[in-house]
Design a protein around this motif. Sequence first.
Motif, PDB file in Angstrom:
ATOM      1  N   LEU A   1     -59.136  30.344 -70.210  1.00 46.37           N
ATOM      2  CA  LEU A   1     -59.799  31.559 -69.727  1.00 46.37           C
ATOM      3  C   LEU A   1     -58.886  32.365 -68.806  1.00 46.37           C
ATOM      4  O   LEU A   1     -58.854  33.599 -68.881  1.00 46.37           O
ATOM      5  CB  LEU A   1     -61.088  31.191 -68.994  1.00 46.37           C
ATOM      6  N   LEU A   2     -58.148  31.670 -67.967  1.00 48.49           N
ATOM      7  CA  LEU A   2     -57.247  32.377 -67.062  1.00 48.49           C
ATOM      8  C   LEU A   2     -56.060  32.972 -67.807  1.00 48.49           C
ATOM      9  O   LEU A   2     -55.534  34.013 -67.421  1.00 48.49           O
ATOM     10  CB  LEU A   2     -56.775  31.439 -65.945  1.00 48.49           C
ATOM     11  N   TYR A   3     -55.649  32.333 -68.893  1.00 41.55           N
ATOM     12  CA  TYR A   3     -54.582  32.919 -69.714  1.00 41.55           C
ATOM     13  C   TYR A   3     -55.055  34.209 -70.365  1.00 41.55           C
ATOM     14  O   TYR A   3     -54.360  35.232 -70.341  1.00 41.55           O
ATOM     15  CB  TYR A   3     -54.113  31.932 -70.780  1.00 41.55           C
ATOM     16  N   PHE A   4     -56.250  34.185 -70.961  1.00 43.89           N
ATOM     17  CA  PHE A   4     -56.763  35.361 -71.670  1.00 43.89           C
ATOM     18  C   PHE A   4     -57.143  36.495 -70.718  1.00 43.89           C
ATOM     19  O   PHE A   4     -57.279  37.642 -71.148  1.00 43.89           O
ATOM     20  CB  PHE A   4     -57.969  34.976 -72.528  1.00 43.89           C
ATOM     21  N   ASN A   5     -57.330  36.169 -69.446  1.00 43.74           N
ATOM     22  CA  ASN A   5     -57.682  37.189 -68.454  1.00 43.74           C
ATOM     23  C   ASN A   5     -56.635  37.223 -67.344  1.00 43.74           C
ATOM     24  O   ASN A   5     -56.963  37.428 -66.169  1.00 43.74           O
ATOM     25  CB  ASN A   5     -59.076  36.895 -67.883  1.00 43.74           C
ATOM     26  N   PHE A   6     -55.388  37.031 -67.746  1.00 43.36           N
ATOM     27  CA  PHE A   6     -54.295  36.858 -66.784  1.00 43.36           C
ATOM     28  C   PHE A   6     -54.131  38.068 -65.867  1.00 43.36           C
ATOM     29  O   PHE A   6     -53.990  37.915 -64.649  1.00 43.36           O
ATOM     30  CB  PHE A   6     -52.983  36.598 -67.535  1.00 43.36           C
TER      31      PHE A   6
END
Length: 325
Positions: free
Chosen positions: A210-215
């Motif tokens: 999730l943090l990658y996709f909303n970096f």
Amino acid sequence: MQDITKNNFDFIRVLLAFIVFVGHLGALSVSPQLKFLEHSPVEVAVFSFFIVSGFLIARSYERSSSLKSYAKKRFNRIVPAYLLVVFLCTVLLSLVSKLSFSEYFGNAQVYKYWFWNSIFMNFKSPWLPGVFGNQAVNGALWTLKIEMCFYIAVPFMFLFFGKNNRYRNISLIVLYFLSLVFLNYFEMTGKAAISRQLPGSLCYFIGGMLLYFNFDKFIQHKHTLFIIAMITVWIDLIFKIKLFSPIMISIIVLYIAYSFKFLNNFGKYGDFTYGIYIFHFPVIRVFQTLGLFEDYNPYVMGIICMLTVIGIGVSSWHFYEKRFL
């Protein structure tokens, strides 16, 4: 916006590996003087490894030119060194077995251990005859089968939620809470060992994804998110339930990864983490079996054990792992 490639993941992985090592040193050394090391947060470190994997594997898959390219990279990163530690333990631990060489290599359990551990099913045969009192040879390897399952699951997850970021986020959040239901149910019923298996550990991996996709949004608000995460983790600890803590620990890990720029070059001499992680457990057990923590100063032996593990990790990287990468 911050460059996603400039991070402290090398530092974080080494730190996490040593947290695990220290905790296992306290438990496996059976030394009263080292028992305090058992308070090392091993479980948090293991779950943090899953968070880092979630972030990096999502990125790896998205950047791979094909499924074959992705599979090859993931296979070469995990499997060769994993098979090496299984093989070396099978052969070399005959030296500390209470059985003679002929009895040891004539025992079917040796080959059962080698077979089941080679295909990541450690739970089927975790011990070797006459070794470590027939206790688990390498208790750290249970996470590797979960890691391999994550690698296999990622292409299916990408196929399922597509490239629409809104739908992707919703899908991952649903999976996150389903994972938490499993995790909390088995923890509350006193079956913590089961709760850590799949799908219980999936919530941490999803936190990293999730943090990658909303970096970009994460970087924009990282300081505020870090403060919220620290408070929320404490609330979850007080109420003894894991509701938001997996995603909040993900925020803390990623905050460290993208702060403190002086740590950016930590891995310039190589990535020794994996070797340290997969070899440390049997090394500690060998030291304990030989009576080194009992017959000599346990603090000195603890340091020597640590240096031995580091030496093996460095050697594993330079003389073996790096060749496959």
